[in-house]
Design an enzyme around this catalytic site. Structure first.
Site, PDB file in Angstrom:
ATOM      1  CG  HIS A 188      -0.736   1.935  -3.399  1.00 17.58           C
ATOM      2  ND1 HIS A 188      -2.209   1.337  -3.005  1.00 17.58           N
ATOM      3  CD2 HIS A 188      -0.501   0.739  -4.265  1.00 17.58           C
ATOM      4  CE1 HIS A 188      -2.633   0.352  -2.994  1.00 17.58           C
ATOM      5  NE2 HIS A 188      -1.595  -0.311  -3.973  1.00 17.58           N
ATOM      6  CG  ASP A 244      -2.466   0.627   1.068  1.00 18.74           C
ATOM      7  OD1 ASP A 244      -1.918   1.726   0.465  1.00 18.74           O
ATOM      8  OD2 ASP A 244      -3.656   0.110   0.944  1.00 18.74           O
TER       9      ASP A 244
END
Ligand code: NAG
Ligand code: NAG
Ligand code: NAG
Ligand code: NAG
Length: 396
Positions: A245, A222
């Site tokens: 991310h 993430d």
């Protein structure tokens, strides 16, 4: 000869005593977790021993050290609380690895694995934290009835914190969370988790002031670093991200009443194969939140899907965004000295709020390409200017 040996020995003894004395006077009182019953075998639950060592260190009126020697220590969820601590400073020196229980359900419903609450002057030096999160990720991937999972290390409502040289492996949820804190230094941290692991943000900062994150490397599933509401004076330098991310301010406007994000500097970042580089993201709904005085300076992007992106229209499944307009005002954002490759044709995307357009966007010396071709930029409700060389051509 014998006399010489004797002299040499006394000299060595003298040096030894002097150095011992220096150790005693400069070092703090040390509490070894082994003397509190911790076992470095990776199997015996050492939670109580760690809590007892904490209580002893915290009760001392001097600066103290908790020492964790080499070995693996099995720990359940532990909250190290301050509030009544007398010690002005506690250094937790970890030469070993702390391991979570094999069964992910034991931590799964606890919010945190290792949490520090209302502490002041705590430093964590060295160490590895192995949260064994992957069975929980598998559970989530298969969509069965899975617990949310625990953050590996959190500091809540705390001041004067240092995390130095820590390795965090396979967190169930976020790896490190800094929430409601002042004056935090994170240095030389490594985060490692699979690129497809869910919600395993590297470092999350929220409601905190004067946080510095340097010399760290984050490979996760993430956000590399996520920056939540109420973050002020955040400095990030020499961090590498990927997979993951990227660095994200947001998601903001989760709630209607929300403090803003201001004065964030991110310098000398490397992104490799991340979904985003620098992202600012808000829900498409009303909020008192704002983003201002942000500097993204010096970055190398290697095959990044969205190297530069502002997305104010976040509304998964089109739920709970009644008029689809974000209340978050974004202003004074600088992108400077950013080069490398985009993995998609649109290297720069500013998708801002209709009601509160982004203002004061500035790009200087940006060069982003897409498979050796020209990349593109797209702009909606964004106002700003460029200077120096900027590629792709900017739509501001
Ligand atoms: C769950 O999904 C993972 C892949 O993410 C797979 O390896 C595993 O075998 C699955 N487990 C079960 C119990 O279905
Ligand atoms: C980070 O690394 C650089 C270069 O190795 C070093 O000069 C700097 O002192 C380090 N920063 C901290 C806070 O230790
Ligand atoms: C912004 O934050 C930095 C630390 O990250 C600090 O040195 C500086 O004084 C802050 N600027 C303002 C205007 O508060
Ligand atoms: C931008 O980067 C590409 C690829 O590295 C390079 O060929 C090009 O000369 C650069 N353009 C400018 C204006 O620096």
């Amino acid at each position: 000869m014998a006399l010489l040996m004797f002299r040499l020995r006394s000299l060595l003894l003298f040096i030894f005593l002097v150095s011992l004395d220096m150790n005693i006077s400069s070092a703090k009182i040390s509490y070894n977790v082994l003397t509190y019953g911790a076992r470095p075998d990776g199997k015996t639950d050492s939670t109580q021993a760690f809590q007892d060592a904490w209580a002893a260190a915290c009760g001392s009126t001097d600066s103290t050290m908790i020492y964790i020697p080499k070995g693996r220590y099995l720990l359940g969820a532990v909250a190290f609380t301050g509030g009544k601590c007398k010690s002005p400073g506690i250094t937790i020196r970890i030469d070993g690895t702390l391991v979570a229980p094999e069964d992910y359900r034991i931590l799964g419903r606890a919010q945190n694995w290792l949490s520090f609450e209302r502490v002041s002057g705590v430093s964590i030096v060295g160490g590895a934290l192995d949260a064994k999160g992957s069975p929980l990720w598998d559970c989530k991937a298969n969509g069965s009835n899975c617990p949310a999972g625990a953050t590996t290390l959190s500091f809540v409502n705390s001041n004067n914190i240092r995390i130095d040289g820590l390795l965090s492996l396979n967190s169930q949820m976020f790896h490190v969370v800094i929430y409601g804190c002042q004056n935090v230094q994170v240095q030389g941290v490594r985060v490692i988790a699979a690129g497809d692991s869910p919600n395993t943000d590297g470092i999350h900062v929220q409601l905190s002031t004067d946080v510095v994150i340097t010399n760290s490397s984050i490979e996760t599933g993430d956000d590399c670093i996520s920056i939540g509401p109420g973050t002020k004076n955040l400095w990030i330098e020499r961090v590498s991200c990927g997979p993951g991310h990227g660095i994200s301010i947001g998601s903001l406007a989760k709630t209607t009443e929300e403090p803003g994000v201001q004065n964030v500097t991110v310098k000398s970042t490397i992104f490799s194969g991340t979904t985003n580089g620098f992202r600012i993201k808000s829900w498409a709904r009303q909020s008192t939140g704002f983003v201002r005085a942000i500097r993204f300076i010096g970055a190398t992007m290697i095959n990044v899907r969205n190297p530069i992106i502002i997305d104010q229209n976040y509304c998964p499944h089109n739920l709970n965004c009644p008029n689809q307009v974000s209340g978050v005002q974004i202003s004074d954002v600088i992108y400077q000295g950013i080069r490398g490759t985009s993995a998609t044709p649109v290297a720069i995307k500013f998708d801002c709020s209709l009601k509160y357009p982004c203002t004061g966007i500035r790009l200087q010396d940006v060069n982003l390409t897409y498979s050796n071709k020209q990349a593109r930029s797209t702009c909606t409700n964004a106002i700003g200017k460029t200077s120096g060389q900027v590629q792709p051509d900017i739509c501001l």
